[in-house]
Design an enzyme around this catalytic site. Structure first.
Site, mmCIF file in Angstrom:
data_model
loop_
_atom_site.group_PDB
_atom_site.id
_atom_site.type_symbol
_atom_site.label_atom_id
_atom_site.label_comp_id
_atom_site.label_asym_id
_atom_site.label_seq_id
_atom_site.Cartn_x
_atom_site.Cartn_y
_atom_site.Cartn_z
ATOM 1 N N ALA A 59 -34.066 -14.429 13.201
ATOM 2 C CA ALA A 59 -34.148 -15.709 13.895
ATOM 3 C C ALA A 59 -32.792 -16.027 14.526
ATOM 4 O O ALA A 59 -32.706 -16.466 15.673
ATOM 5 C CB ALA A 59 -34.550 -16.809 12.917
ATOM 6 N N GLU A 134 -2.086 -20.121 -5.781
ATOM 7 C CA GLU A 134 -2.956 -19.464 -4.793
ATOM 8 C C GLU A 134 -2.678 -17.968 -4.750
ATOM 9 O O GLU A 134 -1.561 -17.548 -5.028
ATOM 10 C CB GLU A 134 -2.664 -20.041 -3.391
ATOM 11 N N LYS A 136 -1.607 -14.662 -2.980
ATOM 12 C CA LYS A 136 -0.834 -14.361 -1.778
ATOM 13 C C LYS A 136 -1.566 -13.234 -1.066
ATOM 14 O O LYS A 136 -1.539 -12.080 -1.499
ATOM 15 C CB LYS A 136 0.586 -13.941 -2.139
ATOM 16 N N ASP A 138 -2.569 -10.394 1.354
ATOM 17 C CA ASP A 138 -1.760 -9.396 2.040
ATOM 18 C C ASP A 138 -2.434 -9.023 3.356
ATOM 19 O O ASP A 138 -3.097 -8.005 3.467
ATOM 20 C CB ASP A 138 -1.616 -8.161 1.152
ATOM 21 N N ARG A 157 2.294 -14.915 13.832
ATOM 22 C CA ARG A 157 3.516 -15.498 13.292
ATOM 23 C C ARG A 157 4.720 -15.199 14.192
ATOM 24 O O ARG A 157 5.574 -16.055 14.389
ATOM 25 C CB ARG A 157 3.765 -14.932 11.891
ATOM 26 N N LYS A 307 2.918 -23.636 -5.110
ATOM 27 C CA LYS A 307 3.436 -24.635 -4.172
ATOM 28 C C LYS A 307 3.428 -25.979 -4.884
ATOM 29 O O LYS A 307 2.421 -26.321 -5.528
ATOM 30 C CB LYS A 307 2.526 -24.747 -2.944
ATOM 31 N N LYS A 331 5.505 -12.053 -6.874
ATOM 32 C CA LYS A 331 4.866 -10.849 -6.331
ATOM 33 C C LYS A 331 4.333 -9.940 -7.418
ATOM 34 O O LYS A 331 4.898 -9.868 -8.503
ATOM 35 C CB LYS A 331 5.892 -10.070 -5.494
ATOM 36 N N CYS A 422 -1.207 33.100 4.103
ATOM 37 C CA CYS A 422 -1.967 32.183 3.259
ATOM 38 C C CYS A 422 -1.378 32.188 1.845
ATOM 39 O O CYS A 422 -1.198 33.257 1.256
ATOM 40 C CB CYS A 422 -3.432 32.606 3.222
ATOM 41 N N CYS A 425 -4.203 33.967 -0.581
ATOM 42 C CA CYS A 425 -4.617 35.367 -0.493
ATOM 43 C C CYS A 425 -3.655 36.237 0.309
ATOM 44 O O CYS A 425 -3.830 37.451 0.373
ATOM 45 C CB CYS A 425 -6.019 35.458 0.093
ATOM 46 N N CYS A 438 -6.116 29.853 7.387
ATOM 47 C CA CYS A 438 -6.097 31.188 6.804
ATOM 48 C C CYS A 438 -7.225 31.960 7.484
ATOM 49 O O CYS A 438 -8.336 31.455 7.627
ATOM 50 C CB CYS A 438 -6.330 31.108 5.294
ATOM 51 N N CYS A 443 -11.037 34.528 1.312
ATOM 52 C CA CYS A 443 -9.919 33.977 0.546
ATOM 53 C C CYS A 443 -10.495 33.165 -0.623
ATOM 54 O O CYS A 443 -11.372 32.327 -0.420
ATOM 55 C CB CYS A 443 -9.098 33.088 1.472
HETATM 56 S S1 IVH Z 1 2.111 -20.574 2.545
HETATM 57 C C1 IVH Z 1 6.103 -21.967 4.124
HETATM 58 N N1 IVH Z 1 0.198 -19.482 1.168
HETATM 59 O O1 IVH Z 1 2.952 -15.047 3.091
HETATM 60 C C2 IVH Z 1 4.954 -21.421 3.446
HETATM 61 N N2 IVH Z 1 1.454 -18.102 2.624
HETATM 62 O O2 IVH Z 1 6.064 -15.001 3.167
HETATM 63 C C3 IVH Z 1 4.003 -20.865 4.379
HETATM 64 N N3 IVH Z 1 0.719 -15.788 2.694
HETATM 65 O O3 IVH Z 1 3.659 -15.708 6.430
HETATM 66 C C4 IVH Z 1 3.115 -19.887 3.807
HETATM 67 N N4 IVH Z 1 -0.925 -15.989 1.261
HETATM 68 O O4 IVH Z 1 1.397 -14.841 5.869
HETATM 69 C C5 IVH Z 1 1.175 -19.276 2.059
HETATM 70 N N5 IVH Z 1 -1.565 -18.652 -0.092
HETATM 71 C C6 IVH Z 1 -0.594 -18.453 0.799
HETATM 72 C C7 IVH Z 1 -0.347 -17.198 1.389
HETATM 73 C C8 IVH Z 1 0.694 -17.053 2.290
HETATM 74 C C9 IVH Z 1 -0.282 -15.178 2.056
HETATM 75 C C10 IVH Z 1 1.646 -15.109 3.616
HETATM 76 C C11 IVH Z 1 1.804 -15.799 4.925
HETATM 77 C C12 IVH Z 1 3.250 -16.054 5.148
HETATM 78 C C13 IVH Z 1 3.872 -15.174 4.134
HETATM 79 C C14 IVH Z 1 5.115 -15.883 3.651
#
Ligand code: IVH
Length: 679
Positions: A59, A134, A136, A138, A157, A307, A331, A422, A425, A438, A443
């Protein structure tokens, strides 16, 4: 909460009997298009953000098709239409634009003590605080700006102050709202675009099949994709985004958790793992919990972020030139590992291809101990500058084989050179393009790998004959060519280490059962260079085995999908006496590959259609295909062989196809690859 559009016939159980386009006035068309857009955006939200669709894919596709038809027939403005999610013509370059406010980075560390020191400093400055904890993500960060509630631009960025305008690419991400239900004049949100691991895996497999270099990890894949100039290619790639920040222009927000509530209300996708925690101990626990779940997540996470929740306290804490004092990234252990190369060896594959492999001082990368990494080929190994003793960086992405991504410090060993002989062999090595082979078909390394290939699922499907058993059979001299398999006897097998009466009998049963096979699997099992499952099937449709064995290059090239290189490889395979002998011995042993019967030519093939085909209605083509044994289904799954993409295709099936790694066919390819097999 994003509300369901009211008075919109296309939201629940949409009525799909549309008036013919030429009976509509321009006003009617515009009005209908607006309703369709609102409904489709709502459906995108339900599907991509809430994961809880309210209509079927079919749909949805029909609504989408109709909207596209109206927009092109009446030349309607499509700037922020959901139809833009399929991408538009390529750009020459990306424009540079300024951010609404500087995009700072985060202070970070892998050490718990550094996190606790930071929390102490926060407490000294502003007293006890709660934190937003939160993941982070990647991925690749972007800022999206909405003006008067309309998507205006998405910016990378860049250097933090200015980034590149990637609006058209970001619009292809289904979960990104194109309109906001209610919003201030200006709203900027920030989030992380990422490629889900499964989609990454499928994309890489497809790239390897197409002869392209795979991406090293999902982050690189996401970053490369967001910055592509051709947004229609971006639409083909599985990207998604999590939002973590909103720039508050109306100044009504008091905390991060209120910011998240606002983002959710506006329809942005948020990660469910965000949490409000009371103190730094709870944050350390949060990190522990996420680290445990890391491998199960659909996206890569390289740490957790704390934060300060209160915006007032953030204000008091302020920022340095590069990062805010109110946030800290704790990290995870590095995704890449650093180690030294002990030795570089050369592996011999099934087709005789030589692959340099670095043997490493074992290193832990993302929780797995890595002791070897591929260097792909001589030219790559040289470009990297690897040598024995070198300190190198190792990447491991998804389940992709680990690879050396960088030389950190050179070693004492000389530059890598492929050996002339090789390593297994001692036969001559021949270079073809980037690769070395090879030249000896018997072989032992090649035999072992050919044997494994011959027995694999898509080939003769002999269960129980994996790497270890293949190695035993070859090293004990029981198997020199795959034909020897059919002459194994029970006592020989029982004498092998790890074998007993039952396992020997089981393996012999499996070998016996494999004699009944189809020609395509048999051709694939032979392991002819450049003949994968797909080509084997095409060849089995065109030729009997006897014809294939004597076909000339010209005859082979007349077949679709067989170019000069492939034709040459097939001819040379069957010109080699030892290979012909093997095939004949297999047939003598009772292996009987059969070709599909008429009426059955498409048995086992599952197809899904989206959009319309030039020469057939959907019903006609379905009937035709089903009459020849194929299955035609309405939604894409991992069982789907092809998604046939006609005119005005739906977006969702295509996305699904990419996620599942399902090949797409345009109408011409559909004729060549499928219809031609029955006509
Ligand atoms: S806050 C000033 N929250 O990490 C703070 N950043 O090194 C602004 N990133 O460029 C970022 N997860 O690409 C924030 N939960 C999260 C994040 C996050 C990944 C990345 C973001 C930023 C880099 C900062």
């Amino acid at each position: 909460m994003v509300e369901e559009p009211t008075n919109n016939p296309y939201v629940r159980d949409p009525k799909l009997a549309f008036d013919p386009v030429d009976e509509l006035s321009e006003d009617e068309a515009r009005e209908q298009a607006e309703k369709l857009r609102a409904a489709i955006e709502y459906h995108d939200y339900r599907y991509y953000v809430r994961n809880d669709p309210v209509i079927s894919d079919n749909a949805y596709d029909q609504l989408f098709d109709r909207l596209q038809t109206l927009e092109s027939a009446f030349d309607l403005d499509t700037e922020n239409s959901p139809t833009q999610r399929v991408g538009s013509e390529p750009l020459d370059e990306l424009e540079t634009v300024e951010h609404v406010a500087e995009m700072l980075s985060l202070q970070s560390s892998e050490d718990e003590s550094a996190v606790r020191d930071w929390a102490d400093r926060v407490r000294e400055a502003v007293g006890d605080v709660s934190y937003s904890a939160e993941p982070k993500f990647d991925g690749f960060s972007v800022e999206i700006v909405y003006e008067d509630g309309e998507f205006d631009r998405a910016v990378t960025r860049g250097d933090g102050t200015r980034g590149e305008d990637v609006s058209r690419n970001v619009k292809t991400i289904g979960s990104v709202p194109l309109h906001l239900p209610e919003a201030p004049d200006l709203l900027a949100v920030r989030g992380e675009v990422y490629m889900p691991k499964s989609g990454f895996q499928a994309l890489n497999e497809r790239r390897v099949q197409e002869g392209k270099e795979p991406f090293a990890n999902p982050r690189n894949a996401a970053a490369g994709t967001v910055r592509l100039l051709d947004s229609s290619k971006v639409a083909d790639r599985p990207l998604d985004v999590y939002f973590y920040d909103v720039l508050d222009t109306s100044a009504s927000l008091g905390s991060q958790h209120e910011a998240f509530d606002l983002l959710a209300d506006l329809g942005f996708r948020l990660d469910e793992l965000n949490e409000l925690v009371d103190d730094v101990d709870a944050f350390v626990d949060y990190r522990e919990k996420l680290l445990d779940r890391r491998a199960d997540l659909e996206y890569d996470v390289d740490g957790v972020v704390a934060k300060v929740d209160s915006f007032e306290k953030r204000e008091q804490l302020g920022q340095t030139a590069r990062h805010p004092r109110w946030a800290f990234a704790y990290k995870f252990p590095a995704r890449t590992g650093e180690t030294t190369i002990r030795r570089i060896t050369v592996q011999v594959g099934r087709t005789g291809k030589l692959t340099p492999v670095a043997l490493l001082e074992p290193v832990d990368v993302k929780g797995v101990t890595i002791s070897r990494a591929t260097l792909h080929n001589e030219s790559l190994a040289r470009d990297l500058g690897v040598s024995e003793g070198a300190t190198v960086r190792i990447e491991r992405a998804g389940d992709v084989i680990p690879e050396v991504s960088e030389v950190v410090e050179e070693g004492e060993g000389g530059r890598f050179e492929m050996p002339d002989d090789c390593p297994v062999c001692g036969s001559d090595v021949l270079q073809e393009g980037k690769y070395h082979y090879c030249t000896n078909r018997s072989c032992p390394a090649q035999i072992r790998r050919s044997l494994q290939h011959f027995c694999s699922r898509a080939a003769m499907d002999i269960e129980g004959l994996g790497e270890r058993v293949a190695e035993q059979l070859v090293s004990e001299g029981l198997v020199e060519t795959v034909a020897d398999l059919y002459e194994l006897d029970r006592s020989e097998l029982e004498a092998l280490e790890g074998f007993g009466e039952t396992s020997a009998a089981n393996l012999l049963d499996e070998i016996e059962a494999s004699k009944e096979t189809d020609l395509a699997s048999f051709v694939y099992a032979l392991g002819i260079r450049h003949v994968g499952t797909e080509r084997a099937r095409v060849l089995a449709d065109e030729f009997t085995l006897a014809e294939l064995m004597t076909a000339s290059e010209a005859e082979l090239r007349a077949v679709d999908d067989v170019g000069p290189e492939v034709a040459e490889s097939i001819v040379s395979y069957f010109e080699t006496e030892a290979n012909v002998e093997t095939v004949e011995r297999l047939l003598d042993a009772g292996v009987s590959p059969t070709r599909a019967e008429r009426g059955d030519e498409l048995a086992g093939l599952t197809l899904v259609f989206t959009g319309s085909l030039p020469d057939y209605t959907r019903e006609e083509v379905t009937e035709l295909l089903e009459a020849h044994g194929a299955d035609v289904t309405s939604s894409v799954s991992s069982n789907t062989d092809y998604l046939v993409v006609g005119e005005n295709p739906g977006e969702r099936k295509q996305k699904r196809a990419d996620e599942e790694g399902v090949d797409r066919l345009d109408p011409d390819e559909f004729c060549d690859r499928v219809l031609s097999r029955i006509e």
